[in-house]
Motif scaffolding. Structure first.
Motif, PDB file in Angstrom:
ATOM      1  N   HIS A  17       0.809  -1.214   0.000  1.00 17.51           N
ATOM      2  CA  HIS A  17       0.000   0.000   0.000  1.00 17.51           C
ATOM      3  C   HIS A  17       0.846   1.270   0.000  1.00 17.51           C
ATOM      4  O   HIS A  17       0.297   2.370   0.073  1.00 17.51           O
ATOM      5  CB  HIS A  17      -0.930   0.018   1.214  1.00 17.51           C
ATOM      6  CG  HIS A  17      -1.991  -1.024   1.166  1.00 17.51           C
ATOM      7  ND1 HIS A  17      -1.900  -2.210   1.865  1.00 17.51           N
ATOM      8  CD2 HIS A  17      -3.173  -1.074   0.503  1.00 17.51           C
ATOM      9  CE1 HIS A  17      -2.973  -2.936   1.636  1.00 17.51           C
ATOM     10  NE2 HIS A  17      -3.761  -2.282   0.819  1.00 17.51           N
ATOM     11  N   LEU A  18       2.160   1.125  -0.091  1.00 15.72           N
ATOM     12  CA  LEU A  18       3.042   2.291  -0.052  1.00 15.72           C
ATOM     13  C   LEU A  18       2.738   3.295  -1.172  1.00 15.72           C
ATOM     14  O   LEU A  18       2.709   4.506  -0.917  1.00 15.72           O
ATOM     15  CB  LEU A  18       4.496   1.838  -0.112  1.00 15.72           C
ATOM     16  CG  LEU A  18       5.540   2.824   0.430  1.00 15.72           C
ATOM     17  CD1 LEU A  18       5.240   3.166   1.882  1.00 15.72           C
ATOM     18  CD2 LEU A  18       6.941   2.235   0.302  1.00 15.72           C
ATOM     19  N   PRO A  19       2.496   2.857  -2.418  1.00 19.02           N
ATOM     20  CA  PRO A  19       2.151   3.832  -3.471  1.00 19.02           C
ATOM     21  C   PRO A  19       0.904   4.639  -3.142  1.00 19.02           C
ATOM     22  O   PRO A  19       0.843   5.843  -3.435  1.00 19.02           O
ATOM     23  CB  PRO A  19       1.930   2.945  -4.714  1.00 19.02           C
ATOM     24  CG  PRO A  19       2.732   1.714  -4.446  1.00 19.02           C
ATOM     25  CD  PRO A  19       2.628   1.499  -2.962  1.00 19.02           C
ATOM     26  N   LEU A  20      -0.081   3.990  -2.529  1.00 16.61           N
ATOM     27  CA  LEU A  20      -1.299   4.707  -2.155  1.00 16.61           C
ATOM     28  C   LEU A  20      -0.995   5.754  -1.100  1.00 16.61           C
ATOM     29  O   LEU A  20      -1.509   6.884  -1.175  1.00 16.61           O
ATOM     30  CB  LEU A  20      -2.350   3.721  -1.642  1.00 16.61           C
ATOM     31  CG  LEU A  20      -3.628   4.342  -1.059  1.00 16.61           C
ATOM     32  CD1 LEU A  20      -4.350   5.179  -2.110  1.00 16.61           C
ATOM     33  CD2 LEU A  20      -4.554   3.264  -0.512  1.00 16.61           C
ATOM     34  N   TYR A  21      -0.162   5.418  -0.128  1.00 19.35           N
ATOM     35  CA  TYR A  21       0.174   6.380   0.917  1.00 19.35           C
ATOM     36  C   TYR A  21       0.890   7.602   0.337  1.00 19.35           C
ATOM     37  O   TYR A  21       0.596   8.749   0.714  1.00 19.35           O
ATOM     38  CB  TYR A  21       1.058   5.721   1.980  1.00 19.35           C
ATOM     39  CG  TYR A  21       0.417   4.542   2.677  1.00 19.35           C
ATOM     40  CD1 TYR A  21      -0.964   4.492   2.862  1.00 19.35           C
ATOM     41  CD2 TYR A  21       1.174   3.468   3.141  1.00 19.35           C
ATOM     42  CE1 TYR A  21      -1.560   3.415   3.490  1.00 19.35           C
ATOM     43  CE2 TYR A  21       0.591   2.379   3.773  1.00 19.35           C
ATOM     44  CZ  TYR A  21      -0.791   2.364   3.934  1.00 19.35           C
ATOM     45  OH  TYR A  21      -1.388   1.287   4.556  1.00 19.35           O
ATOM     46  N   PHE A  22       1.827   7.368  -0.579  1.00 23.25           N
ATOM     47  CA  PHE A  22       2.531   8.490  -1.216  1.00 23.25           C
ATOM     48  C   PHE A  22       1.572   9.320  -2.064  1.00 23.25           C
ATOM     49  O   PHE A  22       1.675  10.549  -2.115  1.00 23.25           O
ATOM     50  CB  PHE A  22       3.691   7.975  -2.070  1.00 23.25           C
ATOM     51  CG  PHE A  22       4.919   7.656  -1.281  1.00 23.25           C
ATOM     52  CD1 PHE A  22       5.609   8.659  -0.602  1.00 23.25           C
ATOM     53  CD2 PHE A  22       5.410   6.365  -1.201  1.00 23.25           C
ATOM     54  CE1 PHE A  22       6.752   8.379   0.136  1.00 23.25           C
ATOM     55  CE2 PHE A  22       6.549   6.068  -0.465  1.00 23.25           C
ATOM     56  CZ  PHE A  22       7.218   7.078   0.207  1.00 23.25           C
ATOM     57  N   LEU A  23       0.639   8.651  -2.747  1.00 23.66           N
ATOM     58  CA  LEU A  23      -0.344   9.368  -3.554  1.00 23.66           C
ATOM     59  C   LEU A  23      -1.223  10.247  -2.673  1.00 23.66           C
ATOM     60  O   LEU A  23      -1.468  11.424  -3.002  1.00 23.66           O
ATOM     61  CB  LEU A  23      -1.200   8.374  -4.335  1.00 23.66           C
ATOM     62  CG  LEU A  23      -2.355   8.963  -5.148  1.00 23.66           C
ATOM     63  CD1 LEU A  23      -1.824   9.864  -6.245  1.00 23.66           C
ATOM     64  CD2 LEU A  23      -3.231   7.855  -5.722  1.00 23.66           C
TER      65      LEU A  23
END
Length: 574
Positions: A17-23
């Motif tokens: 879920h790291l990409p979602l958090y950065f987004l």
């Protein structure tokens, strides 16, 4: 081992879920930095006034004795408030969902300022509304990311699709306006996500697990939230009922009625528990609110609006004019103040009914030019059409749901006289279905990168040019106060020059109007309306007009629309 395994699973989950958090972090920071500086005049004032009254008095209805505190909102009967004569109260004609949602930022204002006016337009109130919008934007982003993840496993496509959907379309405008549209986006995306999951998981085999049926219940609940905002969303329950009955155990169109009958008969208790009962609760609540606010379960609040017989009025944002005996009537609605309406006439008639010509609306949405055209304001949808075939092969159930929602809502809108969305920006009533209707664009993105080098870069370049132009238009639109277009038009059309009138009334995109004026003010580039008008004026009038345009009346109308940006007056005084 069990502890180590749990930690490894947790690490993998965080990494996944790291990409979602950065987004979410990037979108949140960007929207905080670009928060609008002005209130959005219109419907939201009525819902906020009702919410403020609820916080102050514990009652929804605003007594007729408080009419003066509502400024000009009640000036035209039924435009913003339903006047309950039996109770001697004003009630927001919009759904109770908006009223309840506005309680949070208004409560924050009351705690901060120690008081709360019915039409609160303080800077702190605008800040709370802006931050509230950012929260809803982030929640909608999370749901949209969850939806997109079903159709692609590539992170760059997920993030790219969301950023393109936000910032190259007029969706960006409504994500940042302190208005009501941002409240609709989140429950609509949640409705689509849960209904699509129910339909997909129940397609091959009839559902037996409670987990699968809960998606139907959640879809009904989110449809109920939308219904509490606008009665127009009632057809969503039809979509749930029809597709929910025919899709489980789908065997083709030949056996569609037979399969639906079999599903309802065999799983009648599940349909009753997870679908029909939640629908009954939602509808009963909706009717109860109608009875309390409007005096009848069959009244939705929109039936009372009237207009003058023989004296039509039209909204121009900063100026609203009514022709009375050949003389224009004008009222200044000033930045940040509630909207003002035309005077009441002696004779009235009801407007905004069914029975309009749907072909005119459909032509305006997809073939017409100007502010109502969906292709102009949501160009991603144009490219999504080229991915429909591939999308249908991979996700036939999802495409069936998308087409059902798009067709039902579009045809419903085409039956109303107000299908254009009033004086607001773009075809705002189509906004929600355009978001999900553009999901096949993911297939276009995937297909383009698989082309041979020359064809790939030509395709990417063509799409990038169109979306890039739309991005620039959105920047110009959001750089100024929302109704600056109407302020400029009202000022320049008073000179009765046909070319100037055509410049405003037949513009391809309103962002071009904003762009021309911004370039004129900031860089001194030629400004078409000024050039066209000053040629027919005397030298003295010409100099006065240039002075007004650059320093006074017009320039105050087009303040930069960013919360942390200094006003023109502050800059000019330095």
């Amino acid at each position: 081992m069990n502890g180590l395994g749990a930690k490894n699973v947790e690490r993998k989950s965080i990494k996944r879920h790291l990409p979602l958090y950065f987004l979410l972090l990037a979108v949140g920071m960007f929207h905080v930095c670009t928060m609008p500086k002005f209130f959005y005049r219109g419907d939201n004032f009525a819902a906020r006034a009702e919410a403020a009254n609820l916080l102050n008095t514990g009652k929804l209805g605003i007594p007729f004795s408080q009419k003066t505190r509502l400024a000009d909102l009640p000036r035209q009967r039924g435009q913003y408030f339903y006047e309950n004569d039996a109770k001697q109260e004003f009630h927001s004609k919009y759904g109770i969902g908006y009223t309840l949602l506005y309680l949070v930022p208004l409560w924050a204002e009351k705690m901060y300022s120690g008081k709360l006016d019915l039409l609160c337009v303080t800077k702190s109130q605008l800040l709370f509304l802006n931050l509230y919008n950012v929260i809803f934007t982030l929640l909608a982003t999370a749901y949209l990311y969850r939806i997109v993840s079903v159709y692609t496993s590539k992170t760059w496509q997920r993030i790219g699709f969301i950023l393109i959907s936000y910032y190259t379309t007029f969706l960006w405008h409504y994500l940042r306006t302190p208005s009501t549209e941002v409240f609709q986006l989140l429950p609509f995306l949640a409705f689509y996500d849960h209904l699509a999951r129910f339909l997909r998981e129940s397609r091959l085999t009839l559902p037996k697990e409670t987990r699968v049926w809960m998606h139907m219940t959640l879809a009904v609940c989110f449809a109920g939230i939308l219904l509490s905002m606008k009665p127009f969303f009632a057809p969503l329950f039809v979509v749930v009922g029809v597709l929910g009955a025919i899709m489980p155990g789908w065997t083709g169109f030949r056996n569609v009625f037979k399969g639906a009958f079999r599903n309802v008969l065999k799983y009648r208790y599940s349909y009753l528990r997870y679908g029909i009962l939640p629908c009954a609760v939602v509808v009963a609540s909706f009717l109860a609110v109608n009875h309390y606010k409007f005096g009848s379960i069959f009244v939705t609040g929109y039936e009372q609006r009237v207009k003058e017989e023989g004296k039509p009025y039209f909204v121009t944002g900063y100026k609203q004019r009514v022709k009375e005996g050949g003389k224009p009537y004008a009222t200044d609605t000033g930045g940040g103040s509630p909207p003002k309406t035309a005077p009441k006439g002696e004779q009235t008639k009801v407007i905004d009914r069914f029975g309009m010509n749907p072909m005119a609306a459909l032509h305006g949405f997809f073939l017409g030019r100007g502010n109502a055209n969906a292709f102009v304001h949501y160009p991603v949808f144009v490219f999504a059409l080229f991915g429909m075939k591939r999308f249908a092969k991979k996700f036939p159930v999802d495409l069936c749901l998308i087409l059902s929602l798009f067709g039902l809502i579009t045809l419903g809108l085409a039956s109303f006289s107000g299908w254009e969305g009033g004086s607001c920006y773009g075809p705002r009533y189509l906004l929600l279905v355009l978001v999900v209707g553009s999901l096949p664009f993911l297939e276009v993105m995937d297909r383009m990168v698989s082309f041979k080098p020359l064809m790939k870069w030509c395709a990417i370049g063509g799409v990038a040019c169109v979306l890039g132009w739309s991005l620039v238009m959105q920047v110009y639109m959001n750089s100024l106060e929302y109704f600056s277009f109407y302020g400029l038009r009202a000022f320049w059309t008073q000179f009765n020059q046909e070319r100037v009138d055509a410049y405003f009334d037949h513009c391809f995109h309103r962002g071009l109007i904003h762009r021309d004026y911004i370039l004129y003010i900031q860089k001194g580039k030629p400004y078409f309306p000024l050039e066209a008008v000053k040629n027919v004026l005397s030298a003295r009038d010409r100099d006065r007009l240039i002075h007004l345009t650059q320093r006074h009346r017009i320039r105050r109308m087009v303040e930069p629309n960013y919360f942390f940006c200094k006003s023109r007056q502050e800059v000019d005084s330095r």
